[in-house]
Design an enzyme around this catalytic site. Structure first.
Site, mmCIF file in Angstrom:
data_model
loop_
_atom_site.group_PDB
_atom_site.id
_atom_site.type_symbol
_atom_site.label_atom_id
_atom_site.label_comp_id
_atom_site.label_asym_id
_atom_site.label_seq_id
_atom_site.Cartn_x
_atom_site.Cartn_y
_atom_site.Cartn_z
ATOM 1 N N ALA A 1 51.874 39.766 70.157
ATOM 2 C CA ALA A 1 52.426 38.475 70.578
ATOM 3 C C ALA A 1 52.955 37.672 69.400
ATOM 4 O O ALA A 1 53.753 36.736 69.590
ATOM 5 C CB ALA A 1 51.369 37.670 71.324
ATOM 6 N N CYS B 1 46.134 38.391 69.599
ATOM 7 C CA CYS B 1 46.983 39.518 70.016
ATOM 8 C C CYS B 1 48.023 39.665 68.925
ATOM 9 O O CYS B 1 48.808 38.745 68.681
ATOM 10 C CB CYS B 1 47.667 39.233 71.355
ATOM 11 N N ASN B 2 48.023 40.817 68.244
ATOM 12 C CA ASN B 2 48.980 41.028 67.157
ATOM 13 C C ASN B 2 50.409 41.039 67.667
ATOM 14 O O ASN B 2 51.286 40.366 67.108
ATOM 15 C CB ASN B 2 48.684 42.354 66.447
ATOM 16 N N LYS C 1 42.611 47.949 78.709
ATOM 17 C CA LYS C 1 43.108 46.866 79.568
ATOM 18 C C LYS C 1 42.628 47.019 81.014
ATOM 19 O O LYS C 1 42.551 46.040 81.743
ATOM 20 C CB LYS C 1 44.644 46.809 79.524
ATOM 21 N N ASP D 1 54.372 42.200 80.109
ATOM 22 C CA ASP D 1 53.836 43.176 79.153
ATOM 23 C C ASP D 1 54.605 43.099 77.830
ATOM 24 O O ASP D 1 55.822 43.281 77.802
ATOM 25 C CB ASP D 1 53.953 44.569 79.789
#
Lengths: 250, 250
Positions: B88, B85-86, B169, B50
């Site tokens: 990441a 994904c920002n 999610k 996560d």
């Protein structure tokens, strides 16, 4: 333990049908977090020779590009491979021989899904490309179950199915949906109690126009997704049990 | 000619946001046939530690799994890599160093998209994870343009953003959409003229509830998709020109 589960998706036929299949994978997988979702690697490369034209003798074979996709998915570590395109199953045997990972078959998945219906239909209408119709996969398996199969005629295919299918491929979902709905209604009018949407462009388009007869359809792409999700859930369950057992042995 | 174009998508964060990005790629690519669509290979493996918990010091780093995805995409022949994904992007530098294919940056794509707006906003609200907010990428770039940035406060993040994001999610899109809409409305009420939906779960959820303020939002996932589509269209155009030239020289 077996090889880690990783679903390889041989997509691109077309790219929107591939996304539709990926959505059906998500819907078929109960998950409380990202980490419980089905892991996949998707080869969504639509630069593949046209399958319908190849089978009609009007264009080159897509086999080299299909084999390249199978090779890439195996290299990436796929444990199983699914192909969300009915027509491409014409090359299933050649692709299977070239693959370490087993290839699921969309017709097997569909027949398993039909077997679960509460009321077995007596007459089923089959919406598919000429190539899929000629192959006879669905007709043979349905006949074995004593189910009568109604097929589109040549005029219907030329007027409705083929242009409907290519409309989806260029993103004209409503136009495609209206054409494919005419094909569907013609089969229902001839007495089909259930329709098999045996081309993965078809459910995308019929869902886009919210076709009123969707409840009477069986979607091979969804059946394939459900089969993949079940393999993942079984793997994930046995993996979790394995971890628990190892922990309790410590 | 350059290496053949193949977009690698480092996905799985989460898997639905990855599909949303793939849809935006299709929408951003004008195409008359399957063969004109953008080719991609998608590593949609959500078994990644996560990101939010890692950045909060509450869990392991996702870097090993991210690096594995980058390696797989390079092996598959990716010419460019996008990460929908920002959060990441916190590991962007490490991933870039490990990749032969250049990594596009979602913040660059978003700033390019904002620069095209007819009316430059004076005050922008930023909806993002704590990790993205702490990194300051958007704030610094917006400040350089003289744009004031409004951020969610801690209470809002805990009450609305975080549970909204995790609802998406686990597939609870409406629940997530309602929570994230509260976050969005709070920023609009404080004077934001435009919202940057800088977490790729957010546009999925707000589109699912057809949030009335969507016209006032800027979607980094869409901006990234448009940048990818432009690279593909430029490549495809120069490739077609190259073929034509070769043919006319014969």
């Amino acid at each position: 333990m077996a090889k880690p589960f990783l679903l390889g998706v041989l997509g691109g036929m077309g790219p929107l049908a591939t996304l539709d299949f990926q959505h059906k994978l998500l819907q078929a997988t109960p998950a409380d977090s990202d980490q419980q979702q089905l892991p996949s690697v998707v080869w969504n490369v639509p630069q593949i020779a046209d399958r319908q034209k190849a089978l009609a003798g009007l264009g080159p074979s897509p086999l080299p590009q299909l084999l390249q996709g199978i090779e890439k998915l195996n290299q990436a570590g796929a444990s199983h491979i699914a192909i969300p395109c009915n027509t491409a199953h014409h090359w299933y045997d050649e692709l299977s021989r070239a693959s370490n990972a087993p290839l699921l078959h969309i017709v097997d998945a569909t027949m398993a899904s039909l077997a679960n219906l509460a009321h077995k239909p007596q007459r089923v209408g089959l919406i598919a490309t000429q190539g899929t119709l000629d192959a006879g996969w669905y007709q043979q398996r349905l006949a074995q179950q004593g189910i009568e199969v109604l097929l589109p005629n040549d005029d219907e295919l030329q007027q409705w199915f083929v242009p409907g299918c290519y409309a989806v491929k260029r993103g004209a979902l409503h136009e495609g949906g209206e054409l494919l709905a005419k094909q569907a209604k013609a089969l229902l009018a001839r007495g089909a109690q259930q329709l098999i949407l045996a081309c993965t462009e078809v459910p995308v388009a019929l869902e886009a126009i919210a076709a009123p007869f969707l409840a009477q359809t069986c979607d091979p792409s969804q059946a394939l997704a459900q089969q993949c999700a079940q393999i993942w859930l079984d793997y994930h369950h046995s993996y979790s049990t394995h971890i628990q057992r190892n922990n309790s042995n410590k």
